[in-house]
Design an enzyme around this catalytic site. Structure first.
Site, PDB file in Angstrom:
ATOM      1  N   LEU A   1     100.803  40.822  31.955  1.00 28.60           N
ATOM      2  CA  LEU A   1     100.104  41.472  33.049  1.00 28.60           C
ATOM      3  C   LEU A   1      98.669  41.577  32.566  1.00 28.60           C
ATOM      4  O   LEU A   1      98.383  42.315  31.631  1.00 28.60           O
ATOM      5  CB  LEU A   1     100.708  42.859  33.326  1.00 28.60           C
ATOM      6  CG  LEU A   1     100.416  43.504  34.686  1.00 28.60           C
ATOM      7  CD1 LEU A   1     100.887  42.605  35.820  1.00 28.60           C
ATOM      8  CD2 LEU A   1     101.084  44.857  34.777  1.00 28.60           C
ATOM      9  N   ASP A   2      97.787  40.792  33.154  1.00 24.07           N
ATOM     10  CA  ASP A   2      96.433  40.615  32.623  1.00 24.07           C
ATOM     11  C   ASP A   2      95.725  41.933  32.323  1.00 24.07           C
ATOM     12  O   ASP A   2      96.060  42.976  32.885  1.00 24.07           O
ATOM     13  CB  ASP A   2      95.584  39.803  33.599  1.00 24.07           C
ATOM     14  CG  ASP A   2      96.091  38.381  33.755  1.00 24.07           C
ATOM     15  OD1 ASP A   2      96.644  37.846  32.787  1.00 24.07           O
ATOM     16  OD2 ASP A   2      95.935  37.822  34.856  1.00 24.07           O
ATOM     17  N   LEU A   3      94.710  41.843  31.492  1.00 23.39           N
ATOM     18  CA  LEU A   3      93.906  43.005  31.119  1.00 23.39           C
ATOM     19  C   LEU A   3      93.415  43.764  32.343  1.00 23.39           C
ATOM     20  O   LEU A   3      93.404  44.992  32.377  1.00 23.39           O
ATOM     21  CB  LEU A   3      92.710  42.539  30.276  1.00 23.39           C
ATOM     22  CG  LEU A   3      91.748  43.609  29.766  1.00 23.39           C
ATOM     23  CD1 LEU A   3      92.398  44.437  28.672  1.00 23.39           C
ATOM     24  CD2 LEU A   3      90.460  42.958  29.241  1.00 23.39           C
ATOM     25  N   ASP A   4      93.015  43.020  33.386  1.00 21.73           N
ATOM     26  CA  ASP A   4      92.458  43.651  34.583  1.00 21.73           C
ATOM     27  C   ASP A   4      93.490  43.874  35.683  1.00 21.73           C
ATOM     28  O   ASP A   4      93.138  44.154  36.828  1.00 21.73           O
ATOM     29  CB  ASP A   4      91.281  42.830  35.121  1.00 21.73           C
ATOM     30  CG  ASP A   4      91.625  41.353  35.317  1.00 21.73           C
ATOM     31  OD1 ASP A   4      92.752  40.945  34.947  1.00 21.73           O
ATOM     32  OD2 ASP A   4      90.769  40.612  35.823  1.00 21.73           O
ATOM     33  N   SER A   5      94.772  43.750  35.355  1.00 24.17           N
ATOM     34  CA  SER A   5      95.847  44.031  36.310  1.00 24.17           C
ATOM     35  C   SER A   5      96.599  45.283  35.872  1.00 24.17           C
ATOM     36  O   SER A   5      96.533  45.696  34.725  1.00 24.17           O
ATOM     37  CB  SER A   5      96.804  42.842  36.406  1.00 24.17           C
ATOM     38  OG  SER A   5      96.122  41.678  36.863  1.00 24.17           O
TER      39      SER A   5
END
Length: 234
Positions: free
Chosen positions: A44-48
């Site tokens: 789950l991406d850094l910005d998600s």
């Protein structure tokens, strides 16, 4: 053989989905103490934000990540602009995105426009806004896992993603689990909610139902009996 452990995390924005980082960024360690042998399932991406499963059950990891099993993942997406019915239909039918510098058409998905949830916590830092340009929310369900797929999908139909929150994997949802919260679930419950066969993994008989309260002292999201804190430490 050590027992299998299953944690659900409501990952905040700006936290890496891993336990270490050479650049000093926040990792899953900032959310609490975990056993030394667990790892996140997928990314789950850094910005998600949103639901992230952490376990040491390799078979569950395989079942969820192998695309042939087609597990549904549902996201709440805030997009720039007032999304149109035409754009939603394109997302449902499949839209063309770039994957590894090649064109790829996404598989059919489920998509609907929704109102901003009343209990949605504001992001830290706040989502950027541009004057005179509204934003809107959609709920998008896919069963693929291409790199940054949801962001690429909404951008391809003209509505860039401003905020992305994973709400659910199959029937496993983050319900009343606060941002940064952690809860431990028992194997039987996990397999039921993820729609996996009960022979997934091979947890020893000593693996009994235990729950861990989410961090922050908030109410437990109604998943079952409370569990003691894990003995293993990171």
């Amino acid at each position: 053989m050590s027992e299998y452990r299953y944690f659900v995390v409501n990952k905040p924005y700006g936290v890496l989905p891993q336990f270490s980082d050479h650049d000093g960024r926040k990792t899953l360690k900032s959310l609490g103490k975990f056993p030394s042998d667990v790892y996140p399932v997928g990314r789950l991406d850094l910005d998600s934000e949103g639901l992230l499963i952490i376990t040491n059950d390799k078979m569950l990891n395989h079942k969820l990540l192998n695309p042939k099993f087609e597990h549904n993942k549902t996201y709440l997406v805030q997009v720039e602009g007032d999304i149109t019915d035409e754009a939603i239909k394109k997302l449902e039918k499949g839209t063309e995105i770039s994957v590894n510098k090649t064109k790829y058409k996404t598989l059919p998905a489920r998509c609907k426009k929704v109102e901003k949830p009343e209990n949605l916590e504001e992001r830290d830092p706040p989502v950027r806004f541009r004057k005179n340009i509204p934003t809107s929310f959609i709920e998008l369900t896919i069963h693929e896992g291409k790199n940054r797929q949801v962001r690429k999908m909404t951008a391809s139909v003209g509505f860039p993603c401003l905020r992305l929150i994973r709400l659910a994997v199959e029937d496993l949802r983050i319900v009343n689990l606060p941002r940064g919260g952690v809860i431990e679930l028992d194997k039987e419950f996990m397999l039921e909610k993820l729609k996996l066969k009960k022979d997934t993994g091979s947890a020893p008989r000593t693996n009994q139902a235990r729950h861990r309260k989410p961090s922050g002292g908030s109410k437990r999201p109604g998943y079952g009996r409370p569990k003691p804190k894990p003995k293993g430490r990171r």
